[in-house]
Design a protein around this motif. Structure first.
Motif, PDB file in Angstrom:
ATOM      1  N   ASN A  44       4.003  -8.262 -11.260  1.00  0.00           N
ATOM      2  CA  ASN A  44       3.936  -7.600  -9.959  1.00  0.00           C
ATOM      3  C   ASN A  44       2.649  -6.804  -9.815  1.00  0.00           C
ATOM      4  OD1 ASN A  44       6.551  -8.534  -9.335  1.00  0.00           O
ATOM      5  ND2 ASN A  44       7.447  -6.816 -10.421  1.00  0.00           N
ATOM      6  N   LEU A  45       2.101  -6.804  -8.604  1.00  0.00           N
ATOM      7  CA  LEU A  45       0.931  -6.006  -8.290  1.00  0.00           C
ATOM      8  C   LEU A  45       1.306  -5.116  -7.119  1.00  0.00           C
ATOM      9  CD1 LEU A  45      -2.699  -7.324  -8.163  1.00  0.00           C
ATOM     10  CD2 LEU A  45      -1.924  -5.518  -6.671  1.00  0.00           C
ATOM     11  N   GLU A  46       1.123  -3.808  -7.294  1.00  0.00           N
ATOM     12  CA  GLU A  46       1.453  -2.840  -6.245  1.00  0.00           C
ATOM     13  C   GLU A  46       0.230  -1.998  -5.923  1.00  0.00           C
ATOM     14  OE1 GLU A  46       4.592   0.806  -5.310  1.00  0.00           O
ATOM     15  OE2 GLU A  46       4.520  -0.083  -7.295  1.00  0.00           O
ATOM     16  N   VAL A  47      -0.097  -1.905  -4.634  1.00  0.00           N
ATOM     17  CA  VAL A  47      -1.197  -1.062  -4.174  1.00  0.00           C
ATOM     18  C   VAL A  47      -0.569   0.182  -3.568  1.00  0.00           C
ATOM     19  CG1 VAL A  47      -3.187  -0.876  -2.648  1.00  0.00           C
ATOM     20  CG2 VAL A  47      -2.638  -3.075  -3.722  1.00  0.00           C
ATOM     21  N   SER A  48      -0.843   1.325  -4.192  1.00  0.00           N
ATOM     22  CA  SER A  48      -0.212   2.573  -3.755  1.00  0.00           C
ATOM     23  C   SER A  48      -1.213   3.616  -3.273  1.00  0.00           C
ATOM     24  CB  SER A  48       0.639   3.153  -4.891  1.00  0.00           C
ATOM     25  OG  SER A  48      -0.163   3.394  -6.027  1.00  0.00           O
ATOM     26  N   ALA A  49      -2.501   3.241  -3.203  1.00  0.00           N
ATOM     27  CA  ALA A  49      -3.532   4.153  -2.712  1.00  0.00           C
ATOM     28  C   ALA A  49      -4.505   3.372  -1.832  1.00  0.00           C
ATOM     29  CB  ALA A  49      -4.274   4.807  -3.875  1.00  0.00           C
ATOM     30  N   SER A  50      -5.079   4.024  -0.868  1.00  0.00           N
ATOM     31  CA  SER A  50      -5.984   3.376   0.080  1.00  0.00           C
ATOM     32  C   SER A  50      -7.232   2.848  -0.602  1.00  0.00           C
ATOM     33  CB  SER A  50      -6.360   4.355   1.191  1.00  0.00           C
ATOM     34  OG  SER A  50      -5.216   4.691   1.941  1.00  0.00           O
ATOM     35  N   THR A  71       2.901  -6.072  -3.433  1.00  0.00           N
ATOM     36  CA  THR A  71       3.351  -5.066  -2.473  1.00  0.00           C
ATOM     37  C   THR A  71       2.218  -4.117  -2.134  1.00  0.00           C
ATOM     38  OG1 THR A  71       5.583  -5.144  -3.399  1.00  0.00           O
ATOM     39  CG2 THR A  71       5.040  -3.228  -2.050  1.00  0.00           C
ATOM     40  N   ILE A  72       1.980  -3.931  -0.841  1.00  0.00           N
ATOM     41  CA  ILE A  72       1.073  -2.889  -0.366  1.00  0.00           C
ATOM     42  C   ILE A  72       1.963  -1.839   0.268  1.00  0.00           C
ATOM     43  CG2 ILE A  72      -0.730  -2.276   1.261  1.00  0.00           C
ATOM     44  CD1 ILE A  72      -0.569  -5.691  -0.358  1.00  0.00           C
ATOM     45  N   ASP A  73       1.944  -0.639  -0.313  1.00  0.00           N
ATOM     46  CA  ASP A  73       2.863   0.425   0.079  1.00  0.00           C
ATOM     47  C   ASP A  73       2.544   1.010   1.454  1.00  0.00           C
ATOM     48  OD1 ASP A  73       4.242   0.221  -2.324  1.00  0.00           O
ATOM     49  OD2 ASP A  73       3.157   1.866  -3.276  1.00  0.00           O
ATOM     50  N   SER A  74       3.550   1.629   2.037  1.00  0.00           N
ATOM     51  CA  SER A  74       3.411   2.353   3.294  1.00  0.00           C
ATOM     52  C   SER A  74       2.414   3.493   3.102  1.00  0.00           C
ATOM     53  CB  SER A  74       4.779   2.911   3.713  1.00  0.00           C
ATOM     54  OG  SER A  74       4.659   3.625   4.909  1.00  0.00           O
ATOM     55  N   THR A 104       4.947  -8.217   0.354  1.00  0.00           N
ATOM     56  CA  THR A 104       5.424  -7.177   1.266  1.00  0.00           C
ATOM     57  C   THR A 104       4.242  -6.321   1.658  1.00  0.00           C
ATOM     58  OG1 THR A 104       7.572  -7.184   0.171  1.00  0.00           O
ATOM     59  CG2 THR A 104       7.061  -5.287   1.563  1.00  0.00           C
ATOM     60  N   PHE A 105       3.914  -6.336   2.954  1.00  0.00           N
ATOM     61  CA  PHE A 105       2.773  -5.577   3.444  1.00  0.00           C
ATOM     62  C   PHE A 105       3.260  -4.460   4.348  1.00  0.00           C
ATOM     63  CE2 PHE A 105      -0.711  -4.513   6.227  1.00  0.00           C
ATOM     64  CZ  PHE A 105      -1.726  -4.341   5.310  1.00  0.00           C
ATOM     65  N   ASN A 106       3.236  -3.228   3.816  1.00  0.00           N
ATOM     66  CA  ASN A 106       3.691  -2.052   4.555  1.00  0.00           C
ATOM     67  C   ASN A 106       2.546  -1.159   5.015  1.00  0.00           C
ATOM     68  OD1 ASN A 106       6.467  -2.643   4.058  1.00  0.00           O
ATOM     69  ND2 ASN A 106       6.200  -1.880   1.986  1.00  0.00           N
ATOM     70  N   GLY A 107       1.333  -1.467   4.624  1.00  0.00           N
ATOM     71  CA  GLY A 107       0.195  -0.601   4.897  1.00  0.00           C
ATOM     72  C   GLY A 107      -0.523  -0.939   6.195  1.00  0.00           C
TER      73      GLY A 107
END
Length: 186
Positions: A44-50, A71-74, A104-107
């Motif tokens: 899994n790859l998660e982006v949690s910062a801009s 996943t790109i976080d909100s 999942t693209f939340n950003g």
């Protein structure tokens, strides 16, 4: 992974982790990097910062590839200053990939006039964020594409591959969606 990223010219490949699990890269390291960026993960790859690419030099691309879920976080804002973006979940080029991977693209994503390509496995693509680009290309092997409250502002929306499953996007006349051209290929 910050040092690994810099030593490898903006690229961290799946499986080359130097810092243990999970590997992390500071967004300031990416923001200050001048060039194309590619990040891969076996699982899994998660982006949690801009992420802000390009600075005053337009056109640097961002590639994110996950063997399973991406996943790109909100609250995450990605700006490439007219650089292309590729987001791939269930990436077949990564050894040990999971066909059920989802994107999942939340950003919020702004590529200016550049292209965005999003692809996923049978888990499909879920868009709850905003996408502003010249072109948005969507591909899935299942699960379809669901836009649950996101906003799409693109000159062209297309699928050069297949979208297997239902496609649910806000109506073209919706204030959330602006599409100049819609291209669907067999």
């Amino acid at each position: 992974e910050d040092t690994n990223f810099l030593l490898n010219g903006g690229t961290v490949l799946a499986g080359d982790g130097m810092t243990g699990t999970p590997d992390t890269i500071g967004n300031s390291v990416i923001d200050n990097f001048s060039g194309n960026v590619e990040l891969q993960a076996i699982h899994n790859l998660e982006v949690s910062a801009s992420i802000f690419l390009g600075g005053t030099i337009p056109g640097n691309s961002l590639t994110l590839r996950a063997g399973n879920n991406l996943t790109i976080d909100s609250g995450v804002f990605i700006n490439t200053n007219n650089g292309n973006v590729l987001f791939t979940a269930a990436d077949k080029t990564i050894t040990g990939f999971t066909p059920a991977g989802s994107l999942t693209f939340n950003g919020s994503l702004n590529t200016g006039t550049a292209s965005v390509t999003m692809s996923a496995g049978t888990g499909g693509i879920a868009l709850t964020g905003t996408v502003n680009a010249g072109l948005l290309d969507l591909t899935t092997t299942g699960g379809g594409v669901i836009d649950a409250g996101g906003a799409i502002d693109v000159a062209t929306l297309q699928s050069t591959g297949n979208v297997v499953g239902d496609v649910s996007l806000p109506g073209v006349d919706s204030p959330l969606t602006t599409i100049g051209n819609l291209v669907v290929n067999n």
